[in-house]
Write a protein that holds these residues in place. Structure first.
Motif, PDB file in Angstrom:
ATOM      1  N   GLY A  97      28.061  -8.988  49.858  1.00 43.30           N
ATOM      2  CA  GLY A  97      26.971  -8.805  49.087  1.00 43.30           C
ATOM      3  C   GLY A  97      25.900  -9.983  49.981  1.00 43.30           C
ATOM      4  N   LEU A  98      25.672 -10.947  49.740  1.00 41.18           N
ATOM      5  CA  LEU A  98      25.220 -12.459  50.850  1.00 41.18           C
ATOM      6  C   LEU A  98      25.162 -12.084  51.895  1.00 41.18           C
ATOM      7  CD1 LEU A  98      24.577 -15.143  50.018  1.00 41.18           C
ATOM      8  CD2 LEU A  98      27.101 -16.231  51.272  1.00 41.18           C
ATOM      9  N   VAL A  99      26.607 -11.344  53.063  1.00 43.99           N
ATOM     10  CA  VAL A  99      25.934 -10.522  54.284  1.00 43.99           C
ATOM     11  C   VAL A  99      24.909 -10.783  54.118  1.00 43.99           C
ATOM     12  CG1 VAL A  99      27.075 -10.093  55.991  1.00 43.99           C
ATOM     13  CG2 VAL A  99      28.340 -11.574  55.235  1.00 43.99           C
ATOM     14  N   LEU A 100      24.583  -9.259  53.841  1.00 45.98           N
ATOM     15  CA  LEU A 100      23.788  -8.119  53.702  1.00 45.98           C
ATOM     16  C   LEU A 100      22.500  -8.981  53.037  1.00 45.98           C
ATOM     17  CD1 LEU A 100      25.761  -4.571  52.426  1.00 45.98           C
ATOM     18  CD2 LEU A 100      24.996  -5.152  54.641  1.00 45.98           C
ATOM     19  N   GLN A 101      22.848  -8.959  52.100  1.00 45.59           N
ATOM     20  CA  GLN A 101      21.437  -9.205  51.870  1.00 45.59           C
ATOM     21  C   GLN A 101      20.640 -10.751  53.193  1.00 45.59           C
ATOM     22  OE1 GLN A 101      21.333 -11.788  47.445  1.00 45.59           O
ATOM     23  NE2 GLN A 101      22.335  -9.538  46.995  1.00 45.59           N
ATOM     24  N   ALA A 102      21.419 -11.257  53.173  1.00 46.11           N
ATOM     25  CA  ALA A 102      20.578 -12.161  54.650  1.00 46.11           C
ATOM     26  C   ALA A 102      20.370 -10.742  56.026  1.00 46.11           C
ATOM     27  CB  ALA A 102      21.559 -13.399  54.475  1.00 46.11           C
ATOM     28  N   LEU A 103      21.627  -9.870  55.953  1.00 49.37           N
ATOM     29  CA  LEU A 103      21.590  -9.350  57.259  1.00 49.37           C
ATOM     30  C   LEU A 103      20.311  -8.768  57.289  1.00 49.37           C
ATOM     31  CD1 LEU A 103      23.373  -9.015  60.061  1.00 49.37           C
ATOM     32  CD2 LEU A 103      23.862  -6.975  58.925  1.00 49.37           C
ATOM     33  N   LEU A 104      19.942  -8.058  55.954  1.00 48.58           N
ATOM     34  CA  LEU A 104      18.663  -6.830  55.577  1.00 48.58           C
ATOM     35  C   LEU A 104      17.475  -7.344  55.692  1.00 48.58           C
ATOM     36  CD1 LEU A 104      21.068  -4.524  54.326  1.00 48.58           C
ATOM     37  CD2 LEU A 104      20.389  -4.443  57.072  1.00 48.58           C
ATOM     38  N   ARG A 105      17.503  -8.381  55.475  1.00 48.85           N
ATOM     39  CA  ARG A 105      16.974 -10.150  54.477  1.00 48.85           C
ATOM     40  C   ARG A 105      15.963  -8.803  53.079  1.00 48.85           C
ATOM     41  NH1 ARG A 105      12.051 -10.569  57.808  1.00 48.85           N
ATOM     42  NH2 ARG A 105      11.432 -12.093  56.746  1.00 48.85           N
ATOM     43  N   ASN A 106      16.797  -8.343  52.382  1.00 44.64           N
ATOM     44  CA  ASN A 106      16.353  -7.561  51.226  1.00 44.64           C
ATOM     45  C   ASN A 106      17.851  -7.557  49.460  1.00 44.64           C
ATOM     46  OD1 ASN A 106      16.432  -5.493  48.990  1.00 44.64           O
ATOM     47  ND2 ASN A 106      15.901  -4.269  50.435  1.00 44.64           N
ATOM     48  N   ALA A 107      16.607  -8.656  49.501  1.00 49.84           N
ATOM     49  CA  ALA A 107      17.839  -9.128  47.617  1.00 49.84           C
ATOM     50  C   ALA A 107      18.132  -8.683  46.796  1.00 49.84           C
ATOM     51  CB  ALA A 107      16.331 -10.520  46.929  1.00 49.84           C
ATOM     52  N   LEU A 108      17.400  -7.223  47.129  1.00 55.57           N
ATOM     53  CA  LEU A 108      18.813  -6.262  46.259  1.00 55.57           C
ATOM     54  C   LEU A 108      19.692  -5.647  47.145  1.00 55.57           C
ATOM     55  CD1 LEU A 108      16.102  -4.181  44.726  1.00 55.57           C
ATOM     56  CD2 LEU A 108      16.840  -6.087  43.566  1.00 55.57           C
ATOM     57  N   ALA A 109      19.852  -5.665  48.586  1.00 55.27           N
ATOM     58  CA  ALA A 109      21.299  -5.464  49.452  1.00 55.27           C
ATOM     59  C   ALA A 109      22.177  -5.603  48.488  1.00 55.27           C
ATOM     60  CB  ALA A 109      21.246  -5.754  50.864  1.00 55.27           C
ATOM     61  N   GLU A 110      22.916  -4.839  48.673  1.00 60.27           N
ATOM     62  CA  GLU A 110      25.041  -5.166  47.767  1.00 60.27           C
ATOM     63  C   GLU A 110      25.645  -4.224  48.284  1.00 60.27           C
ATOM     64  OE1 GLU A 110      26.087  -3.029  45.737  1.00 60.27           O
ATOM     65  OE2 GLU A 110      25.374  -1.538  44.904  1.00 60.27           O
ATOM     66  N   PRO A 111      27.011  -4.175  48.596  1.00 62.69           N
ATOM     67  CA  PRO A 111      27.536  -3.419  49.636  1.00 62.69           C
ATOM     68  C   PRO A 111      28.046  -2.299  49.271  1.00 62.69           C
ATOM     69  CG  PRO A 111      28.795  -5.558  48.106  1.00 62.69           C
ATOM     70  CD  PRO A 111      27.751  -5.519  47.900  1.00 62.69           C
ATOM     71  N   TYR A 112      27.513  -1.726  48.050  1.00 62.00           N
ATOM     72  CA  TYR A 112      27.499  -0.241  47.814  1.00 62.00           C
ATOM     73  C   TYR A 112      26.336  -0.099  48.522  1.00 62.00           C
ATOM     74  CZ  TYR A 112      31.022  -1.699  44.700  1.00 62.00           C
ATOM     75  OH  TYR A 112      32.560  -1.542  44.237  1.00 62.00           O
ATOM     76  N   LEU A 113      25.222  -0.580  48.769  1.00 61.59           N
ATOM     77  CA  LEU A 113      23.970   0.250  48.781  1.00 61.59           C
ATOM     78  C   LEU A 113      24.183   1.695  50.535  1.00 61.59           C
ATOM     79  CD1 LEU A 113      21.305   0.101  49.886  1.00 61.59           C
ATOM     80  CD2 LEU A 113      21.723  -1.839  51.650  1.00 61.59           C
ATOM     81  N   LEU A 114      25.289   1.069  51.145  1.00 63.24           N
ATOM     82  CA  LEU A 114      25.881   1.806  53.145  1.00 63.24           C
ATOM     83  C   LEU A 114      26.517   3.070  52.296  1.00 63.24           C
ATOM     84  CD1 LEU A 114      26.819  -0.645  55.021  1.00 63.24           C
ATOM     85  CD2 LEU A 114      24.345  -0.345  54.816  1.00 63.24           C
ATOM     86  N   GLY A 115      27.120   3.188  51.208  1.00 61.64           N
ATOM     87  CA  GLY A 115      27.567   4.755  50.972  1.00 61.64           C
ATOM     88  C   GLY A 115      28.474   4.348  50.923  1.00 61.64           C
ATOM     89  N   ILE A 116      29.455   3.470  51.467  1.00 61.78           N
ATOM     90  CA  ILE A 116      31.198   2.970  51.350  1.00 61.78           C
ATOM     91  C   ILE A 116      31.786   3.472  49.795  1.00 61.78           C
ATOM     92  CG2 ILE A 116      32.652   1.746  51.521  1.00 61.78           C
ATOM     93  CD1 ILE A 116      30.941  -0.280  53.640  1.00 61.78           C
ATOM     94  N   SER A 117      31.112   2.748  48.853  1.00 65.03           N
ATOM     95  CA  SER A 117      31.906   3.094  47.820  1.00 65.03           C
ATOM     96  C   SER A 117      31.721   5.026  46.888  1.00 65.03           C
ATOM     97  CB  SER A 117      31.361   2.688  46.455  1.00 65.03           C
ATOM     98  OG  SER A 117      31.551   2.863  45.385  1.00 65.03           O
ATOM     99  N   ALA A 118      30.556   5.229  47.464  1.00 60.53           N
ATOM    100  CA  ALA A 118      30.734   6.764  46.985  1.00 60.53           C
ATOM    101  C   ALA A 118      31.170   8.162  48.133  1.00 60.53           C
ATOM    102  CB  ALA A 118      28.869   7.305  46.797  1.00 60.53           C
ATOM    103  N   GLY A 119      31.412   7.258  48.654  1.00 56.91           N
ATOM    104  CA  GLY A 119      32.390   7.775  49.591  1.00 56.91           C
ATOM    105  C   GLY A 119      33.742   7.877  49.856  1.00 56.91           C
TER     106      GLY A 119
END
Length: 343
Positions: A87-109
């Protein structure tokens, strides 16, 4: 980073006590459950299991502590630290404070892959539920990257592709469960989808340990690049950061870590969203500090959540995803309230 809660604190004083506290938290988790074990006995069982001592303990107590609860506690620590780090990496990488691991659809897949193995029998009995979940997670990530046209259209397109992919795989999972499952199977599937550490054993925990520690070291090596990305891609590039290389590498890292964790314990929400925001209250914006602090706080949080899931209701285990949501949602609302009016 837009919308992030940041402070100028120094998180280094948290690192050493946090690291020293991890074994104590593991012993505490191993000592509590349906059959309580004295804290001293749990510590002795840990020492015996690590080959550091040879204390005489009742075989039942030692077996429960080492074979069942200690592996579960280690898996909780690895999954909490790993998801928080992602979550920390994604929030910095995508510059979005709401980014988190499941944002990429990995959990759903991963959920779709696990359900196909459990209910439809995909793999002909050769695939375990964890293996099916891992394949589903990797397939979902590949689809999201395809929808996002690789990385060429930037963070916004990746986020939109992740939302679309998540909805697609959630719908597929619901469809399979509705068509193929009976009442008992539906209950088992729903419990797994909400997160469960009940079936974790040492091979699972050691795999998660290897993956999350490797991810921690890799993320630390990219700490400076993450600092520059918070100012935007153009400024980051002028400072010498290879933006596309960093983005691809770290997205693959978060995808792999999330896929491994979800394939073992199922979907656990709010850890990757809330813990990075809590971390910044102590560590400030520097990723060289916030990465280890975030990992440690996430590990402690997940072990505490697992302990609560096993002890809140006598002789009943609450899905750990329910506990993390019940704690994480109010905490996140409090963070949003405290940060109102801040840029």
């Amino acid at each position: 980073m837009k919308g992030a809660v940041t402070h100028s604190g120094n998180g280094w004083p948290i690192v050493l006590p946090g690291l020293l506290g991890l074994p104590l938290m593991m012993v505490l988790a191993a000592a509590n459950g349906d059959m309580p074990v004295p804290f001293a006995h749990a510590a002795m069982a840990l020492a015996n299991g690590l080959g550091l001592a040879d204390y005489r303990l009742p075989p039942v107590e030692e077996g429960i502590v080492w074979q069942y609860r200690m592996s579960r506690a280690l898996m909780a620590a690895c999954s909490g630290g790993g998801l928080a780090l992602c979550g920390l990496v994604l929030q910095a990488l995508l510059r979005n404070a709401l980014a988190e691991p499941y944002l990429l659809g990995i959990s759903a897949g991963a959920s779709t892959g696990a359900v196909l193995v459990m209910l439809v029998g995909i793999g002909g009995g050769l695939l375990s539920v964890s293996a099916g979940a891992f394949i589903g997670a990797c397939g979902a990530f590949a689809l999201i990257m395809l929808l996002a046209r690789g990385m060429r259209d930037g963070a916004a397109r990746i986020i939109l592709a992740g939302i679309a992919g998540t909805q697609l795989f959630n719908a597929l999972t619901a469809c399979v469960v509705s068509i193929s499952a009976n009442a008992e199977q539906s209950r088992s599937v729903m419990f797994w989808l909400l997160g469960s550490l009940s079936g974790v054993r040492w091979p699972d925990a050691l795999l998660a340990l290897a993956v999350t520690l490797s991810g921690l070291l890799i993320a630390l090596s990219f700490a400076r690049s993450l600092d520059t990305l918070t100012f935007g891609e153009d400024i980051s590039a002028t400072l010498g950061t290879r933006v596309q290389f960093v983005r691809i590498g770290l997205l693959l890292l978060t995808a792999l870590q999330t896929a491994v964790i979800v394939s073992i314990i199922g979907a656990v929400g709010f850890v990757g969203l809330v813990i990075p925001h809590v971390t910044r209250m102590f560590s400030g914006p520097s990723h060289l500090v916030s990465i280890p602090v975030c990992f440690i706080i996430g590990a402690h949080f997940m072990m505490l959540a697992d302990l609560l899931s096993r002890t809140l209701i006598t002789h009943q285990v609450i899905p750990i995803g329910v506990v993390t949501a019940l704690v994480g949602a109010p905490v996140f609302c409090l963070i949003l309230y405290r940060s109102r009016g801040k840029k």
